[in-house]
Motif scaffolding. Structure first.
Motif, PDB file in Angstrom:
ATOM      1  N   LYS A 204       0.834  -1.190   0.000  1.00  0.00           N
ATOM      2  CA  LYS A 204       0.000   0.000   0.000  1.00  0.00           C
ATOM      3  C   LYS A 204       0.875   1.248   0.000  1.00  0.00           C
ATOM      4  O   LYS A 204       2.053   1.197   0.377  1.00  0.00           O
ATOM      5  N   PRO A 205       0.329   2.403  -0.405  1.00  0.00           N
ATOM      6  CA  PRO A 205       1.108   3.644  -0.374  1.00  0.00           C
ATOM      7  C   PRO A 205       1.640   3.999   1.013  1.00  0.00           C
ATOM      8  O   PRO A 205       2.624   4.731   1.129  1.00  0.00           O
ATOM      9  N   ASP A 206       0.993   3.479   2.070  1.00  0.00           N
ATOM     10  CA  ASP A 206       1.486   3.748   3.428  1.00  0.00           C
ATOM     11  C   ASP A 206       2.507   2.707   3.882  1.00  0.00           C
ATOM     12  O   ASP A 206       2.852   2.640   5.062  1.00  0.00           O
ATOM     13  N   TRP A 207       2.996   1.867   2.909  1.00  0.00           N
ATOM     14  CA  TRP A 207       4.043   0.864   3.089  1.00  0.00           C
ATOM     15  C   TRP A 207       3.551  -0.444   3.693  1.00  0.00           C
ATOM     16  O   TRP A 207       4.317  -1.405   3.771  1.00  0.00           O
ATOM     17  N   THR A 208       2.294  -0.499   4.157  1.00  0.00           N
ATOM     18  CA  THR A 208       1.768  -1.770   4.656  1.00  0.00           C
ATOM     19  C   THR A 208       1.804  -2.796   3.527  1.00  0.00           C
ATOM     20  O   THR A 208       1.464  -2.483   2.384  1.00  0.00           O
ATOM     21  N   PRO A 273       2.576  -4.804   9.191  1.00  0.00           N
ATOM     22  CA  PRO A 273       2.526  -3.356   9.414  1.00  0.00           C
ATOM     23  C   PRO A 273       3.765  -2.644   8.888  1.00  0.00           C
ATOM     24  O   PRO A 273       4.889  -3.146   9.016  1.00  0.00           O
ATOM     25  N   ALA A 274       3.553  -1.475   8.324  1.00  0.00           N
ATOM     26  CA  ALA A 274       4.628  -0.724   7.690  1.00  0.00           C
ATOM     27  C   ALA A 274       5.745  -0.359   8.653  1.00  0.00           C
ATOM     28  O   ALA A 274       6.926  -0.385   8.295  1.00  0.00           O
ATOM     29  N   LEU A 292       9.183   4.942  -0.373  1.00  0.00           N
ATOM     30  CA  LEU A 292       8.458   4.169  -1.383  1.00  0.00           C
ATOM     31  C   LEU A 292       7.863   5.031  -2.484  1.00  0.00           C
ATOM     32  O   LEU A 292       8.132   4.823  -3.674  1.00  0.00           O
ATOM     33  N   MET A 293       7.054   6.007  -2.130  1.00  0.00           N
ATOM     34  CA  MET A 293       6.346   6.791  -3.127  1.00  0.00           C
ATOM     35  C   MET A 293       7.298   7.666  -3.944  1.00  0.00           C
ATOM     36  O   MET A 293       7.053   7.943  -5.119  1.00  0.00           O
TER      37      MET A 293
END
Length: 305
Positions: A204-208, A273-274, A292-293
């Motif tokens: 996910k964009p939040d690194w999860t 979890p991220a 990441l992003m």
């Protein structure tokens, strides 16, 4: 009306897991779309768009939790806005396939450097990417020993254990339920795990990250013991639009003869979890999760459109 039967055949094979593993799914989806776009003659852009949209959606629906497949369709669709030529759109699928091939070639070169000599490595579920890393490390004279789960209920890791043993990589299998205890180095036992490698089905964009069920428990154990956790993964698998969810499968997969009155919760995946991911290992090198992003924007800006 153009015939979608060939695309439907591939979609059905994906849905029934005749075609499985993320890279294979994306590869076969790209191949059939490229082939069909070149085979048909389209009278205008509207007809081309209709064929593309119906065919790509059919493939996405076959495995809605697969971002590598979804992003392939997104990339080709971004070109559909620019060009009315079906061959140009087919070229976009070919280009995406070339990225997958590049990633498969380069990732063992980058990632095997993370493994030290005499490392004890733990991993979970089947992943050709992780196998390639471990075999490359072994061939570079890093005398590792791999411990891995059996991965119930389909036992995917049996295949990978056979691949590792065929390459002379020492491998030991443990049951899924003992994995968290086995990893934890705060408990007195004979094996001292040095690092954990997990493949990722989606980030996910939040690194999860989403991965095969039991990944959460494995992460929790490694975090408790301060063991580095590496997510082995491609930038092409970021779920930018947050459309991927935890897949729950039919309980009959676990117990075919279960009483009809019994409800069975059968999650195929869970989350890591991220905040507790040490590194994300990509085709462009090893990155910190918080970057990441930035890396997506640098290498695949079309994903953010």
């Amino acid at each position: 009306m153009k015939n979608l039967s060939n695309i439907k055949r591939v979609a059905d094979d994906i849905k029934t897991i005749t075609i499985q593993w993320a890279t294979n799914i994306a590869r076969e989806a790209c191949k059939i779309m490229e082939q069909e776009l070149r085979n048909w003659k389209f009278e205008n852009h509207d007809e081309l768009s209709k064929f593309f949209n119906e065919g790509s959606q059919m493939l996405i629906d076959a495995r809605e939790t697969e971002p590598l497949l979804r992003n392939a369709m997104k990339y080709a669709k971004s070109k559909l806005k620019e060009w009315a030529d079906a061959n140009k759109i087919a070229d976009a699928f070919w280009e995406y396939l070339s990225w997958i091939v590049r990633e498969e070639w380069i990732r063992p070169q980058i990632w095997a450097e993370l493994i030290h000599g005499w490392d004890i490595v733990f991993t979970h579920c089947h992943s050709k990417s992780v196998v390639d890393i471990l075999v490359k490390a072994w061939n570079d004279w890093k005398k590792i020993h791999v411990y891995n789960t059996e991965t119930r209920p389909l036992y995917q890791w049996r295949k990978t254990s056979m691949d590792l043993l065929a390459a002379w990589v020492p491998d030991t299998m443990v049951t899924d339920d003992v994995a968290p205890y086995f990893i934890d180095n705060t408990i007195e036992k004979k094996v001292d795990v040095k690092r954990v490698f997990l493949w990722s089905d989606c980030i996910k964009p939040d690194w999860t990250t989403i991965n095969k069920v039991w990944s959460f428990s494995i992460w929790l154990s490694s975090w408790h013991s301060w063991i580095p956790l590496y997510i082995v993964w491609s930038l092409l698998k970021v779920d930018i639009e947050k459309t991927i969810w935890i897949e729950e499968r039919d309980g009959k997969e676990l117990w075919p003869e279960a009483p009809d009155e019994l409800n069975i919760v059968n999650y195929a995946f869970d989350m890591v979890p991220a905040k507790c991911i040490t590194w994300i290992v990509t085709e462009f090198g090893v990155i910190r999760p918080e970057n990441l992003m930035r890396e997506v924007k640098k290498h695949y800006p079309w994903m953010l459109e």
